[in-house]
Design an enzyme around this catalytic site. Structure first.
Site, PDB file in Angstrom:
ATOM      1  N   SER A 303      81.156  -1.881  35.642  1.00 26.07           N
ATOM      2  CA  SER A 303      81.345  -1.323  36.988  1.00 26.07           C
ATOM      3  C   SER A 303      82.443  -2.112  37.671  1.00 26.07           C
ATOM      4  O   SER A 303      82.771  -3.220  37.260  1.00 26.07           O
ATOM      5  CB  SER A 303      80.055  -1.447  37.811  1.00 26.07           C
ATOM      6  OG  SER A 303      79.912  -2.770  38.305  1.00 26.07           O
ATOM      7  N   ASP A 304      83.020  -1.593  38.738  1.00 23.67           N
ATOM      8  CA  ASP A 304      83.842  -2.440  39.586  1.00 23.67           C
ATOM      9  C   ASP A 304      82.885  -3.258  40.464  1.00 23.67           C
ATOM     10  O   ASP A 304      81.664  -3.056  40.456  1.00 23.67           O
ATOM     11  CB  ASP A 304      84.840  -1.617  40.404  1.00 23.67           C
ATOM     12  CG  ASP A 304      86.019  -2.474  40.872  1.00 23.67           C
ATOM     13  OD1 ASP A 304      85.926  -3.711  40.800  1.00 23.67           O
ATOM     14  OD2 ASP A 304      87.036  -1.908  41.309  1.00 23.67           O
ATOM     15  N   TYR A 305      83.457  -4.162  41.205  1.00 23.22           N
ATOM     16  CA  TYR A 305      82.724  -5.132  42.026  1.00 23.22           C
ATOM     17  C   TYR A 305      81.714  -4.425  42.961  1.00 23.22           C
ATOM     18  O   TYR A 305      82.137  -3.764  43.918  1.00 23.22           O
ATOM     19  CB  TYR A 305      83.767  -5.884  42.837  1.00 23.22           C
ATOM     20  CG  TYR A 305      83.343  -7.125  43.532  1.00 23.22           C
ATOM     21  CD1 TYR A 305      83.552  -8.371  42.957  1.00 23.22           C
ATOM     22  CD2 TYR A 305      82.769  -7.069  44.797  1.00 23.22           C
ATOM     23  CE1 TYR A 305      83.194  -9.532  43.627  1.00 23.22           C
ATOM     24  CE2 TYR A 305      82.407  -8.218  45.464  1.00 23.22           C
ATOM     25  CZ  TYR A 305      82.621  -9.442  44.865  1.00 23.22           C
ATOM     26  OH  TYR A 305      82.268 -10.584  45.517  1.00 23.22           O
TER      27      TYR A 305
END
Ligand code: BGC
Length: 760
Positions: A303-305
């Site tokens: 996932s992104d942050y």
């Protein structure tokens, strides 16, 4: 039977999911995973893991070592301090950490895990190594101006060499998002607006980071991001909604990812945005149907942050547990920073909402990645504090940084051949970017240091230049007496170098602008300097295309210089004094006005295109502003004078399995040698779906000495004419094609036509 604690709503949800699961392609993927080339020890290891340890392997957190820029960019989550984070790692609650602070820190964590954890699974250390580690190369979009993917491969190789020396195994790069809207600040991180450049630079950067063998101690795993269409945000607002057709997605935004994967990229990152109502992080169609089933991607999706947690704000998840479930079932293997997988995956499995086999498959991908990186053979493979210093900022790395910087500079204008300057020229170097340890290395640099970068004044002085430096104003505000001092310096000089533009803090993540202009304080300075009548060379600082106006646009010469990295000032001095002839070309269109955005050269014709000549009122146009670029995609001047002539085809017709070779003659009529980038564009005159007015299909960089003539030739095949057709699949249709070999997307160059016949 349903678990007693389950609400009616979640029970309905669960049933829906169970039936969706039965027909889901994710399920077919489980069978494929079994045939993957996974080292034999991994499945027995997974069999020994608790659900909590499995969820830990799918949990990546920002390093809590902290204390400097890395922690500033990514505040550590979960553990409040480094000691607590080590205990998390030892307890199997973490797969690794990111944006770490080097080998000393990695050594402490990795040793603790290898000595004290139950399963002794090595940690992985990740980081945003975007355009260099300690030696900083030009910002990615600037480097693309070189039109040399091979250069990007070499800079990525050096970045990997330095980063791996500091204990880093995995970079969150390359960013391969196409950027057609320059209000979007992350335009700086990618390869610009064009699909061909996007593909070539994505592949080159992957090859550079990953090297010949991922297990080598100087290789790092690449991560193509952000999957997908992150750059298509409405109105260029970072993180905002994307609503584009599947055709545009497949034709423009997805191809650079396909090239990255074809080059061996082992990971990708789900983007923050939604596409047509479905956030990427919860998009099963994107992450599983397309990525896994259609493309057969075997690597890892992170996932992104906090991207999974953000599904709540998007409005598709009810709470953190729901968000973890949605993201995981969509196809996100690893969760970055939210801690949601660690918190919820075990209970989601126990409650029958997530199949344990799917968790095992994601864990298998993580462990296979660690194995590919050689971490099971030697967990300290990339961790050696002595090596970190030894690999940092070596002379050959700095030489490469200078080469990359000089090749990234684009000369957009040079009226009256003002450039290059003689060393005896008395220069007034004016503007907020003239000197000082700021705005040199560029945004998205976790480990770089402006103080180690060479500013413009230093570069000019060390080249033997005669300069007087006056800032004139701040980046966004006047300085008391600044304009008066600058005007006085200009009057005493032969030439003004005007170093203006935007700060490196104004592009990058979360840095969207509505007006992509030179700030007012600097524009006022420019107008005052222009009033002196002295010749002006603008040295533009920019992380995106800017809409230039007034005295900045009207300066005699304009150098577009991005943020050039560690060797910035030296490279600029080489170009300004003519030791190196400018060779960069724009990978993004510079519009006349901000309001033209999103502007990209490969737009469609419309039914009412405006022809050359007097303005037709009921043809597409803006009031008072041409709908063209001020400086077009592909544009860039040299110190030579190049003409294009003699377009020739080896045959008039391209057949299904054949090829057609198209050539042109380039002549340098100037008195200096020139590196020219000849660009081949096509236009499909009539197809079942509308096609762009031009598409770049090939380019060649050739050096011509004064008086020299050279032929450039390009060979096209049927596959070069492919587009995403009515059935949303790659299609080629017979018909007439325009072709140009030209110095930019807006230049006529030489133009002809050929025919494609779908027969042998
Ligand atoms: C960015 C990513 C980056 C991640 C970790 C996010 O905010 O969108 O590109 O890799 O942070 O630093």
């Amino acid at each position: 039977m349903l678990p007693a604690r389950m609400s009616r709503r979640s029970a309905i949800h669960a049933l829906g999911l169970a039936s969706a699961w039965a027909i889901s392609p994710l399920r077919a993927g489980l069978a494929q995973a079994a045939t993957q080339n996974v080292p034999g020890f991994i499945d027995p290891l997974i069999a020994r893991m608790t659900l909590e340890e499995k969820a830990g392997q799918l949990t990546l957190m920002a390093s809590a070592w902290g204390g400097d820029r890395a922690a500033g960019l990514n505040p550590p989550g979960g553990s409040t301090n480094f000691t607590a984070q080590i205990e998390d790692a030892v307890a199997g609650r973490l797969t690794g950490v990111f944006n770490v602070n080097g080998a000393t820190m990695a050594l402490r964590m990795q040793k603790a895990v290898m000595q004290r954890s139950r399963l002794k699974i090595p940690l992985i250390f990740a980081a945003d190594v975007i355009h260099g580690h300690r030696t900083i190369f030009p910002i990615p979009v600037g480097e693309v101006a070189s039109f040399e993917p091979e250069l990007a491969q070499r800079t990525a190789r050096v970045a990997a060499f330095e980063a791996s020396g500091a204990g880093i195994d995995w970079t969150f790069a390359p960013m391969v998002d196409i950027a057609r809207d320059q209000r979007w600040g992350r335009a700086m991180e990618g390869a610009g607006e064009d699909v061909l450049l996007g593909r070539l630079f994505a592949a080159a950067r992957v090859r550079g980071f990953q090297g010949d063998s991922l297990a080598a101690d100087d290789a790092i795993m690449a991560c193509a991001k952000h999957f997908a269409a992150y750059g298509a945000a409405e109105a260029g607002l970072d993180y905002s909604t994307v609503d584009i057709s599947e055709r545009t997605l497949r034709e423009v935004y997805l191809p650079p990812f396909q090239s990255a994967f074809a080059a061996g990229c082992g990971t990708t990152m789900a983007s923050f945005n939604e596409i047509a109502g479905v956030p990427s992080t919860a998009n099963h169609w994107l992450l599983s149907d397309v990525l896994r089933d259609e493309w057969q991607f075997r690597g890892l999706v992170v996932s992104d942050y906090t991207g999974d947690e953000e599904l709540i704000a998007h409005g598709v998840a009810r709470d953190g547990r729901d968000a973890a479930r949605l993201a995981f079932l969509a196809g996100v293997d690893m969760s970055m920073e939210s801690d949601l997988y660690r918190l919820h995956l075990p209970s989601l499995v126990r409650d029958g909402l997530v199949p344990e086999a799917a968790v095992d498959r994601s864990v298998r991908r993580v462990l296979a990645m660690k194995a590919m990186l050689g971490l099971f053979d030697n967990p300290l493979r990339r961790i050696d504090p002595a090596r970190e210093a030894a690999r940092s900022r070596r002379p050959e790395a700095l030489a490469l940084a200078r080469e990359a910087a000089r090749k990234s500079i684009v000369m957009a204008k040079n009226d009256g051949d003002l450039l290059p300057l003689a060393r005896a020229t008395r220069i007034a170097l004016i503007g907020p970017f003239s000197s000082g340890a700021h705005d040199i290395i560029g945004g998205w640099s976790v480990y770089g240091d402006d103080a180690q970068g060479v500013d413009l004044a230093t570069g000019l002085r060390s080249a033997g230049g005669q300069i007087t430096v006056v800032p004139g104003c701040g980046i966004d505000a006047p300085l008391p007496g600044g304009i008066e001092a600058a005007v006085a310096a200009a009057q005493a000089a032969d030439v003004v170098l005007l170093a203006v533009g935007e700060s490196q803090e104004w592009s990058g993540e979360a840095q969207s602008r509505t007006e992509i202009t030179v700030p007012a304080a600097q524009q006022r300075l420019a107008e005052a300097i222009a009033a002196t009548g002295k010749p002006i060379v603008v040295v533009l600082k920019n992380g995106r295309a800017l809409a230039l106006s007034g005295a900045v646009r009207d300066a005699s010469a304009i150098l577009i210089t991005w943020q050039l990295g560690s060797e910035s000032g030296h490279a600029l001095a080489e170009v300004i004094y003519g030791d190196y002839g400018p060779s960069g070309r724009l990978p993004i269109s510079f519009p006349h006005e901000s309001g033209q955005e999103p502007y990209h050269y490969d737009h469609k014709s419309t039914g009412r295109p405006q022809a050359a000549g007097p303005l037709q009122p009921y043809k597409a146009h803006y009031r008072g502003v041409p709908d063209t670029a001020l400086f077009a995609f592909g544009h860039g001047l040299t110190y030579g004078k190049i003409s294009y002539s003699d377009l020739a085809f080896d045959k008039p017709v391209l057949s299904r399995d054949g090829s057609i070779t198209i050539s042109a003659k380039l002549t340098n009529h100037g008195r200096r040698s020139a590196a020219e980038v000849a660009q081949l564009y096509i236009h499909d005159r009539a197809a079942s779906v509308t096609r762009p007015v031009r598409e770049l299909k090939a380019f060649a960089k050739v050096t011509l000495e004064p008086g020299e003539k050279r032929d450039v030739q390009f060979t096209l095949h049927r596959t070069d004419l492919t587009f995403i057709g009515m059935g949303l699949t790659p299609t080629v249709e017979p018909g007439q094609f325009d072709v140009w070999i030209a110095p930019s997307a807006q230049d006529e160059g030489v133009h002809g036509t050929f025919e494609f016949v779908d027969a042998v």
